[in-house]
Motif scaffolding. Structure first.
Motif, mmCIF file in Angstrom:
data_model
loop_
_atom_site.group_PDB
_atom_site.id
_atom_site.type_symbol
_atom_site.label_atom_id
_atom_site.label_comp_id
_atom_site.label_asym_id
_atom_site.label_seq_id
_atom_site.Cartn_x
_atom_site.Cartn_y
_atom_site.Cartn_z
ATOM 1 N N ASP A 1 -22.840 -46.121 37.142
ATOM 2 C CA ASP A 1 -23.178 -45.747 38.534
ATOM 3 C C ASP A 1 -24.669 -45.807 38.894
ATOM 4 N N LYS B 1 -14.172 -41.678 43.659
ATOM 5 C CA LYS B 1 -13.987 -41.957 42.231
ATOM 6 C C LYS B 1 -12.616 -41.518 41.721
ATOM 7 N N ALA C 1 -22.711 -44.771 31.740
ATOM 8 C CA ALA C 1 -21.849 -45.086 32.887
ATOM 9 C C ALA C 1 -22.663 -46.014 33.757
ATOM 10 N N PHE D 1 -30.707 -38.877 32.031
ATOM 11 C CA PHE D 1 -30.212 -39.657 33.172
ATOM 12 C C PHE D 1 -31.392 -40.379 33.798
ATOM 13 N N ARG E 1 -25.856 -36.767 42.708
ATOM 14 C CA ARG E 1 -25.898 -38.113 43.292
ATOM 15 C C ARG E 1 -27.128 -38.263 44.191
ATOM 16 N N PHE F 1 -18.371 -31.215 43.499
ATOM 17 C CA PHE F 1 -19.559 -30.502 43.010
ATOM 18 C C PHE F 1 -20.643 -31.420 42.462
ATOM 19 N N TYR F 2 -20.419 -32.737 42.465
ATOM 20 C CA TYR F 2 -21.445 -33.647 41.934
ATOM 21 C C TYR F 2 -22.450 -34.095 42.999
HETATM 22 C C1 PBG Z 1 -22.284 -40.305 36.162
HETATM 23 C C2 PBG Z 1 -22.373 -38.826 36.123
HETATM 24 C C3 PBG Z 1 -22.174 -37.907 37.173
HETATM 25 C C4 PBG Z 1 -22.519 -36.651 36.666
HETATM 26 C C5 PBG Z 1 -22.864 -36.823 35.333
HETATM 27 N N1 PBG Z 1 -22.768 -38.178 35.010
HETATM 28 C C6 PBG Z 1 -21.822 -38.112 38.598
HETATM 29 C C7 PBG Z 1 -20.529 -38.710 38.964
HETATM 30 O O1 PBG Z 1 -19.643 -38.920 38.133
HETATM 31 O O2 PBG Z 1 -20.399 -39.021 40.134
HETATM 32 C C8 PBG Z 1 -22.516 -35.365 37.474
HETATM 33 C C9 PBG Z 1 -23.414 -34.278 36.974
HETATM 34 C C10 PBG Z 1 -23.722 -33.193 37.946
HETATM 35 O O3 PBG Z 1 -23.204 -33.123 39.080
HETATM 36 O O4 PBG Z 1 -24.547 -32.341 37.583
HETATM 37 N N2 PBG Z 1 -21.083 -40.884 35.871
#
Ligand code: PBG
Length: 324
Positions: free
Chosen positions: A123, A218, A121, A78, A206, A201-202
């Motif tokens: 984001d 989302k 992705a 990432f 973020r 839980f994300y």
């Molecule tokens: C991006 C992505 C996210 C995570 C993995 N890829 C965040 C989201 O969708 O907002 C979350 C991973 C984590 O919380 O450890 N699309």
């Protein structure tokens, strides 16, 4: 029946318990998420993920070497993208000299046998903090897919072994698979985040990437946590479109889904134990309320017992160190 059968006989010593143990944890169960930033000599702790860091490319090398020496064989990359490179088109995501593309090459040069998977992705690249292209407050599905396919191709060209689309647009696996085939990347695999829930839980993730949505949430693309049948539908669709590995995310709260999917598909199933799950245990352990290592092992074991072939986890290194 009792006393002919006493179940406790199989629990009398650690030796017999280990002989009859059904679920074993090993280093090759894991994928290690890695956060990469621009700069030199940067190793910064993520405030909501104690003990977890963002690395600049020069320090990523030693981290990757350590993971490889511990027997960890896969990473999930990432990137934290500087604000001035973010827009609504995801153009920086396609830059052959972008941070992700350089990170892929760095890992491959450091540990050529390491399986490199990349997050696909928009984001981290989006000025709106959304996983797709935004128009009038909506996330455009098909326009986003076209960019995601180009993004996946760019990662494949940089040397990624697998691309991991985490966006939840409809049909993106088909678009990505088709472009990779057309361009001759027959061996580049796809690990699809196929049942990805709109989870709270994300949050810490973020923070790590500075990628929180700028408006709304989302829920128009990620799944409703209340749904179970839909997870099967999403997953079967991704397999039909060409996914090699499917994923359930988050982990612990969704282990019923993991078992449903494991029983319904014939491809490997991955589970992502996400940032909030990591943060919860770290916080409770810091307060002295939970035994960190014991709870960590119990959680990982539960995820594998539920049906995971692969576990993406921020605890991977800690677990493997405990095993040895
Ligand atoms: C991006 C992505 C996210 C995570 C993995 N890829 C965040 C989201 O969708 O907002 C979350 C991973 C984590 O919380 O450890 N699309």
């Amino acid at each position: 029946m009792y006393p002919l059968r006493r179940n406790r006989r199989l629990r009398t010593s650690e030796s017999i318990r280990s002989l009859v143990r059904e679920t074993l944890i090993a280093p090759d169960d894991f994928l290690v998420p890695l956060f990469v930033v621009e700069g030199k000599g940067v190793k910064e702790e993520i405030s909501s993920m104690p003990g977890y860091f963002r690395y600049s490319l020069d320090l990523l090398t030693s981290e990757v070497n350590e993971l490889w020496s511990l027997g960890l064989k896969g990473v999930l990359l990432f990137v934290k993208v500087p604000d001035e490179l973010k827009d609504n088109s995801g153009k920086e995501a396609l830059n052959p000299e972008g941070l992700m593309q350089r990170a892929i090459r760095t890992v491959k040069e450091t540990a050529p046998e390491m399986v490199v998977m990349t997050d696909v992705a928009l984001d981290p690249y989006s000025s709106f903090g959304h996983d797709g292209i935004v128009s009038e407050g909506k996330i455009l599905n098909d326009d986003t897919n076209a960019v995601l396919a180009e993004m996946a191709l760019s990662h494949a060209k940089a040397g990624a072994d697998f691309v991991a689309p985490s966006d939840m647009m409809d049909g993106r696996i088909f678009e990505i698979r088709t472009l990779l085939e057309d361009e001759g990347f027959h061996d580049t695999g796809i690990m699809s985040y196929s049942a990805k829930y709109a989870s709270a839980f994300y949050g810490p993730f973020r923070d790590a990437l500075d990628s929180a949505p700028g408006f709304g949430d989302k829920k128009t693309y990620q799944m409703d946590p209340a749904n179970r049948d839909e997870a099967i539908r999403e997953t079967l669709m991704d397999i039909n479109e060409g996914a090699d590995i499917v994923m359930v995310k988050p982990g612990l709260c969704y282990l019923d889904i993991v078992r449903d999917i494991r029983n319904s598909v014939d491809v490997p199933v991955a589970v992502y134990q996400v940032s909030g799950e990591y943060a919860m245990l770290k916080a409770a352990a810091e307060k002295g309320w939970l035994d960190h290592d014991a709870v960590m092992m119990e959680q990982i074991t539960a995820i594998k017992r539920a049906g995971a072939h692969i576990i993406a986890s921020y605890f991977a290194k800690d677990v493997v160190k405990m095993l040895s």
